[in-house]
Design a protein around this motif. Structure first.
Motif, PDB file in Angstrom:
ATOM      1  N   THR A 137      96.253  48.605 131.030  1.00 38.51           N
ATOM      2  CA  THR A 137      95.726  47.817 130.241  1.00 38.51           C
ATOM      3  C   THR A 137      96.411  46.713 129.988  1.00 38.51           C
ATOM      4  OG1 THR A 137      95.043  49.726 128.598  1.00 38.51           O
ATOM      5  CG2 THR A 137      95.122  47.664 127.690  1.00 38.51           C
ATOM      6  N   ARG A 138      95.569  45.503 130.465  1.00 41.87           N
ATOM      7  CA  ARG A 138      96.282  44.058 130.387  1.00 41.87           C
ATOM      8  C   ARG A 138      96.255  43.701 128.977  1.00 41.87           C
ATOM      9  NH1 ARG A 138      99.353  42.052 133.905  1.00 41.87           N
ATOM     10  NH2 ARG A 138      98.094  42.567 135.600  1.00 41.87           N
ATOM     11  N   LEU A 139      97.213  43.275 128.231  1.00 47.22           N
ATOM     12  CA  LEU A 139      97.174  42.763 126.792  1.00 47.22           C
ATOM     13  C   LEU A 139      97.704  41.267 126.717  1.00 47.22           C
ATOM     14  CD1 LEU A 139      97.405  42.871 123.752  1.00 47.22           C
ATOM     15  CD2 LEU A 139      99.384  43.673 124.085  1.00 47.22           C
ATOM     16  N   LEU A 140      96.976  40.447 126.480  1.00 50.99           N
ATOM     17  CA  LEU A 140      97.241  39.095 126.319  1.00 50.99           C
ATOM     18  C   LEU A 140      97.284  38.786 124.664  1.00 50.99           C
ATOM     19  CD1 LEU A 140      98.014  36.320 127.474  1.00 50.99           C
ATOM     20  CD2 LEU A 140      95.640  35.873 127.665  1.00 50.99           C
ATOM     21  N   VAL A 141      98.561  38.287 124.166  1.00 48.81           N
ATOM     22  CA  VAL A 141      98.766  37.770 122.929  1.00 48.81           C
ATOM     23  C   VAL A 141      98.908  36.458 122.626  1.00 48.81           C
ATOM     24  CG1 VAL A 141      99.685  38.051 120.800  1.00 48.81           C
ATOM     25  CG2 VAL A 141      99.826  40.009 122.358  1.00 48.81           C
ATOM     26  N   LEU A 142      97.876  35.750 122.055  1.00 47.90           N
ATOM     27  CA  LEU A 142      97.720  34.271 122.090  1.00 47.90           C
ATOM     28  C   LEU A 142      98.548  33.682 120.727  1.00 47.90           C
ATOM     29  CD1 LEU A 142      94.106  33.855 122.671  1.00 47.90           C
ATOM     30  CD2 LEU A 142      95.881  33.645 124.209  1.00 47.90           C
ATOM     31  N   SER A 174      98.296  36.601 117.565  1.00 43.34           N
ATOM     32  CA  SER A 174      99.660  36.733 117.202  1.00 43.34           C
ATOM     33  C   SER A 174      99.439  37.379 115.813  1.00 43.34           C
ATOM     34  CB  SER A 174     100.306  35.504 117.355  1.00 43.34           C
ATOM     35  OG  SER A 174     101.722  35.949 117.128  1.00 43.34           O
ATOM     36  N   GLY A 175     100.002  38.466 115.588  1.00 44.37           N
ATOM     37  CA  GLY A 175     100.335  39.018 114.266  1.00 44.37           C
ATOM     38  C   GLY A 175      99.133  40.173 113.968  1.00 44.37           C
ATOM     39  N   THR A 176      98.232  40.389 114.935  1.00 46.23           N
ATOM     40  CA  THR A 176      97.222  41.473 114.811  1.00 46.23           C
ATOM     41  C   THR A 176      97.983  42.937 115.434  1.00 46.23           C
ATOM     42  OG1 THR A 176      96.172  40.815 116.868  1.00 46.23           O
ATOM     43  CG2 THR A 176      95.394  40.030 114.670  1.00 46.23           C
ATOM     44  N   SER A 177      97.077  43.842 115.306  1.00 47.81           N
ATOM     45  CA  SER A 177      97.592  45.221 115.992  1.00 47.81           C
ATOM     46  C   SER A 177      96.639  45.533 117.103  1.00 47.81           C
ATOM     47  CB  SER A 177      97.764  46.263 114.911  1.00 47.81           C
ATOM     48  OG  SER A 177      98.940  45.917 114.186  1.00 47.81           O
ATOM     49  N   VAL A 178      97.011  46.011 118.229  1.00 52.28           N
ATOM     50  CA  VAL A 178      96.201  46.465 119.116  1.00 52.28           C
ATOM     51  C   VAL A 178      96.438  48.074 119.448  1.00 52.28           C
ATOM     52  CG1 VAL A 178      95.762  46.134 121.509  1.00 52.28           C
ATOM     53  CG2 VAL A 178      96.114  44.116 120.170  1.00 52.28           C
ATOM     54  N   LYS A 179      95.424  48.900 119.723  1.00 51.33           N
ATOM     55  CA  LYS A 179      95.525  50.057 120.094  1.00 51.33           C
ATOM     56  C   LYS A 179      94.838  50.279 121.535  1.00 51.33           C
ATOM     57  CE  LYS A 179      94.632  53.505 117.023  1.00 51.33           C
ATOM     58  NZ  LYS A 179      93.860  54.497 115.946  1.00 51.33           N
ATOM     59  N   ILE A 180      95.569  51.100 122.243  1.00 47.58           N
ATOM     60  CA  ILE A 180      95.257  51.425 123.685  1.00 47.58           C
ATOM     61  C   ILE A 180      95.212  52.887 123.501  1.00 47.58           C
ATOM     62  CG2 ILE A 180      95.824  51.187 125.842  1.00 47.58           C
ATOM     63  CD1 ILE A 180      97.662  48.863 125.364  1.00 47.58           C
ATOM     64  N   GLU A 181      94.158  53.552 124.243  1.00 43.63           N
ATOM     65  CA  GLU A 181      93.787  54.780 124.112  1.00 43.63           C
ATOM     66  C   GLU A 181      94.180  55.137 125.789  1.00 43.63           C
ATOM     67  OE1 GLU A 181      90.448  55.747 120.927  1.00 43.63           O
ATOM     68  OE2 GLU A 181      90.098  55.867 123.035  1.00 43.63           O
ATOM     69  N   SER A 217     101.711  44.257 114.985  1.00 46.35           N
ATOM     70  CA  SER A 217     102.284  42.729 114.825  1.00 46.35           C
ATOM     71  C   SER A 217     102.573  42.084 116.017  1.00 46.35           C
ATOM     72  CB  SER A 217     103.292  42.556 113.967  1.00 46.35           C
ATOM     73  OG  SER A 217     103.470  41.410 113.530  1.00 46.35           O
ATOM     74  N   ALA A 218     101.471  41.923 116.849  1.00 47.96           N
ATOM     75  CA  ALA A 218     101.728  41.551 118.548  1.00 47.96           C
ATOM     76  C   ALA A 218     102.149  40.211 118.517  1.00 47.96           C
ATOM     77  CB  ALA A 218     100.665  41.966 119.274  1.00 47.96           C
ATOM     78  N   HIS A 219     103.086  39.827 119.260  1.00 48.68           N
ATOM     79  CA  HIS A 219     103.504  38.444 119.511  1.00 48.68           C
ATOM     80  C   HIS A 219     103.231  38.053 120.975  1.00 48.68           C
ATOM     81  CE1 HIS A 219     105.467  39.036 115.719  1.00 48.68           C
ATOM     82  NE2 HIS A 219     105.082  37.704 115.491  1.00 48.68           N
ATOM     83  N   PRO A 220     103.221  36.997 121.320  1.00 51.10           N
ATOM     84  CA  PRO A 220     103.150  36.389 122.629  1.00 51.10           C
ATOM     85  C   PRO A 220     104.119  36.985 123.797  1.00 51.10           C
ATOM     86  CG  PRO A 220     102.767  34.672 121.571  1.00 51.10           C
ATOM     87  CD  PRO A 220     103.055  35.627 120.512  1.00 51.10           C
TER      88      PRO A 220
END
Lengths: 114, 116
Positions: free
Chosen positions: B111-116, B15-22, B83-86
């Motif tokens: 793309t499967r995203l899981l935010v912990l 949680s709080g990080t950023s994720v980039k999907i192409e 700033s990803a959140h669950p």
């Protein structure tokens, strides 16, 4: 706004059984109608489409007829195979967003067993 | 048919990080790209539409500062979840279309995203 309603799954059939997946829509004007299929681990693929009333789309033994009077586009196949197991999405492209936008149903999972 | 790829296919982040999907169109030029989000047993919800070289058009209710979309070339679009959140955990699907509004639209595998 535009909307698509399709039957909930999962639908479980024996091989060679007849398949119907119901789809009805709400849209202004004359939308184009589509069926997409998603096999496990893959992206959505266009299965068939129809662009005007009474058109019948067909592909790989699947058929769907654009029925404006009942606002429906039901998917049918006379004899399903195990390889048809997938998730099927009904969709429309209407006037919303300048004809740029696809509106999807929730998807129906089909499981075909031997 | 035309192929659209997505990378990564699976991502787990804190949680709080950023994720980039192409999202890439491999054998055609995608003048328009679409990003969708899909919740379990629900429909694909369009998040935004982007044309190459232009700012993305976001659907109502989608935060543009949260979901950054860049469509810098005719074969590549990126979605950055900042700033990803669950509650951002979901299945994200891109789609690409060639020239013309009525051109065929091709979908990536998601793309499967899981935010912990």
């Amino acid at each position: 706004g535009d909307s698509v309603t399709q039957m909930e799954g999962p639908v479980t059939l024996s091989e060679e059984a007849f398949l119907t997946i119901n789809c009805t829509y709400t849209a202004t004007g004359y939308p184009s109608l589509f069926w997409y299929v998603q096999y496990p681990g893959e992206g959505l693929q266009l299965l068939l489409k129809a662009t005007k009333a009474d058109d019948k789309g067909s592909n790989k033994g699947f058929e769907a007829t654009y029925r404006k009077e009942t606002t429906s586009f039901h998917l049918e196949k006379g004899s399903v195979q195990v390889s048809d197991s997938a998730v099927y999405f009904c969709a429309l492209r209407g006037l919303t967003g300048g004809g740029n936008k696809l509106t999807f149903g929730t998807g129906t999972q089909l499981k075909v067993e031997l | 048919g035309a192929v659209v790829s997505q990378h990564p296919s699976w991502v787990i982040c804190k949680s709080g990080t950023s994720v980039k999907i192409e999202c890439r169109s491999l054998d055609f030029q995608a003048t328009t790209m679409f990003w969708y989000r899909q919740f379990p047993k629900q429909s694909l919800m369009l998040m935004a539409t982007s044309n190459e070289g232009s700012k993305a058009t976001y659907e109502q209710g989608v935060e543009k500062d949260k979901f950054l979309i860049n469509h810098a070339s005719l074969t590549l679009s990126t979605l950055t979840v900042t700033s990803a959140h669950p509650e951002d955990s979901s299945f994200y699907i891109c789609s690409a279309r060639g020239a013309g509004v009525m051109g065929a639209q091709y979908f990536g595998p998601g793309t499967r995203l899981l935010v912990l």
